[in-house]
Design a protein around this motif. Structure first.
Motif, PDB file in Angstrom:
ATOM      1  N   TRP A 121      -4.741  -0.180 -17.239  1.00  0.00           N
ATOM      2  CA  TRP A 121      -3.579  -0.853 -17.831  1.00  0.00           C
ATOM      3  C   TRP A 121      -4.088  -2.103 -18.530  1.00  0.00           C
ATOM      4  N   ASP A 122      -3.911  -2.138 -19.847  1.00  0.00           N
ATOM      5  CA  ASP A 122      -4.375  -3.295 -20.616  1.00  0.00           C
ATOM      6  C   ASP A 122      -3.457  -4.497 -20.436  1.00  0.00           C
ATOM      7  N   PHE A 123      -2.154  -4.230 -20.356  1.00  0.00           N
ATOM      8  CA  PHE A 123      -1.178  -5.295 -20.118  1.00  0.00           C
ATOM      9  C   PHE A 123      -0.235  -4.854 -19.011  1.00  0.00           C
ATOM     10  N   ILE A 124      -0.034  -5.723 -18.035  1.00  0.00           N
ATOM     11  CA  ILE A 124       0.941  -5.508 -16.963  1.00  0.00           C
ATOM     12  C   ILE A 124       1.990  -6.597 -17.137  1.00  0.00           C
ATOM     13  N   ILE A 125       3.159  -6.209 -17.622  1.00  0.00           N
ATOM     14  CA  ILE A 125       4.189  -7.181 -17.997  1.00  0.00           C
ATOM     15  C   ILE A 125       5.285  -7.182 -16.933  1.00  0.00           C
ATOM     16  N   VAL A 126       5.434  -8.307 -16.254  1.00  0.00           N
ATOM     17  CA  VAL A 126       6.374  -8.433 -15.140  1.00  0.00           C
ATOM     18  C   VAL A 126       7.670  -9.051 -15.649  1.00  0.00           C
ATOM     19  N   THR A 127       8.763  -8.299 -15.521  1.00  0.00           N
ATOM     20  CA  THR A 127      10.068  -8.794 -15.977  1.00  0.00           C
ATOM     21  C   THR A 127      11.100  -8.737 -14.850  1.00  0.00           C
ATOM     22  N   THR A 128      10.633  -8.690 -13.609  1.00  0.00           N
ATOM     23  CA  THR A 128      11.547  -8.727 -12.468  1.00  0.00           C
ATOM     24  C   THR A 128      12.044 -10.154 -12.254  1.00  0.00           C
ATOM     25  N   LYS A 129      13.079 -10.302 -11.446  1.00  0.00           N
ATOM     26  CA  LYS A 129      13.523 -11.634 -11.058  1.00  0.00           C
ATOM     27  C   LYS A 129      12.437 -12.282 -10.209  1.00  0.00           C
TER      28      LYS A 129
END
Length: 396
Positions: A94-102
């Motif tokens: 995974w090149d980018f792991i984008i976290v958009t959780t609260k």
């Protein structure tokens, strides 16, 4: 870790190694930004980790109704029910792991959740509210590039798998090395675990970060690499995704953006809960509540130069609306409810620590007390604890 493994991947340069991006959190914000980043024809593949809406996304994709780009369907490269599934059944990197959780550091450690996904070529991107949210990730992944992000968007998931974007698309990106060292008054003393902290903000790291058995990674390298990854994301979102208002900052500049958004979140979110469920415009039009909201914002405004070591909102007037301008704008946003109120009404945990607890602790470690913010923190935290005890049948 080699320098090459930390470089931003080049889409299309190697057709045998496409760029793989995974969003952790398939809510409205995550689905919208994921949809503008998914470009298989350019070898950029975006996947989602979803929970409550997993079935809908796997069967129908994401149905987007947007103010900015019309209506369309986003079909991710893959949808996973968990981070473990993405690690075992995903592309292998995974090149980018984008976290958009609260951001709920008092409930779970999301840095541990994403650990199976992080590899030598990974970059972690945090699109979350509040301040101090990056530090648990830096502590767990000392040599991994981190991009911190702040977004201004009005979006909601109206039903599982259906997202409506109402207004705005602005997102600010910047590298993160170790700015949350502001959370402690000493590089050597850990954050106290007394009555005024629950450990949501971790102790700072030294200026040279050791990654297990690998050679030390210094802060300059982390900042340089993180800035390169931020610029790469901005290029894709702009040139391929059509989002015009993507802004890249250096690390101090991005943290200033975080604290400016905190002025809004820390004033309106808890006040909506404590006022009995009043919306943003309703509060802004009430004389006493308006005075209270302005006072909270001014308190943060005055604390920032000490907390951020000389950075001031006034230095960037074109980007930093003052309290009165924010209130005037809010008066027109009739019907809007802040996220903390929506969570309270739905019986969900609120982002109490990221929006209230962390800034109080970070400022206190710099010798700055914020009594208005601390009062909101103490009251909202208590309300949540009392309700949860009652729900479990416990005594007060």
């Amino acid at each position: 870790m080699s320098e090459r493994s930390r470089e931003a991947p080049k889409p299309g340069a190697d057709p045998d190694r496409p760029v793989h991006i995974v969003f952790v959190g398939a809510g409205a914000v995550g689905c919208f930004y994921a949809s503008r980043l998914h470009h298989p024809s350019h070898s950029i593949h975006v996947s989602l980790i979803a929970r409550s809406n997993y079935k809908a996304l796997t069967e129908h994709g994401v149905q987007l109704q947007t103010h900015s780009f019309g209506n369309y369907t986003f079909r991710p490269h893959a949808v996973f029910p968990s981070a473990a599934a993405a690690a075992s059944s995903g592309p292998g990197h995974w090149d980018f792991i984008i976290v958009t959780t609260k951001a709920l550091p008092d409930r779970s450690d999301d840095s541990a959740l994403i650990a199976p996904l992080v590899g030598p070529s990974s970059c972690i991107v945090l699109i979350q509210n509040g301040v101090g949210v990056e530090e648990p990730y830096r502590a767990r992944f000392p040599a991994t590039p981190i991009v911190s992000a702040v977004t201004v968007i009005s979006a909601e998931q109206t039903s599982p798998g259906t997202v409506r974007q109402n207004r705005w698309t602005r997102i600010h990106l910047g590298p993160y090395s170790n700015s949350a060292s502001f959370s402690s008054s000493s590089q050597n003393d850990p954050c106290p675990k007394g009555d005024d902290t629950n450990g949501a903000v971790l102790p700072p790291l030294p200026t040279s970060l050791a990654a297990s058995s690998e050679s030390p990674i210094d802060l300059v390298t982390l900042q340089t690499t993180g800035l390169g990854r931020a610029k790469q994301l901005a290029e894709w979102w702009t040139s391929l995704g059509g989002i015009r208002d993507v802004d890249v900052r250096d690390e101090p500049g991005l943290q200033l953006i975080r604290w400016h958004k905190l002025c809004i979140n820390a004033a309106f979110n808890p006040s909506a809960v404590l006022s009995g469920g009043r919306g943003n415009a309703d509060m802004a039009r009430d004389p006493e509540l308006r005075r209270h909201l302005a006072g909270v914002m001014r308190e943060i405004w005055e604390a920032v130069p000490k907390v951020l070591e000389g950075k001031r909102f006034e230095d960037e007037k074109e980007h930093m609306a003052g309290p009165e301008r924010i209130l005037r704008s809010t008066e027109r946003n009739v019907g809007a409810k802040p996220s903390m109120l929506l969570d309270w009404e739905a019986g969900r945990p609120m982002e109490v620590e990221a929006i209230l607890g962390n800034p109080v602790r970070i400022a206190r470690a710099k010798g700055v007390e914020m009594p208005r913010l601390h009062t909101l923190y103490a009251l909202v935290k208590s309300m949540q604890e009392v309700r949860e005890r009652r729900a479990k049948g416990g005594k007060l």
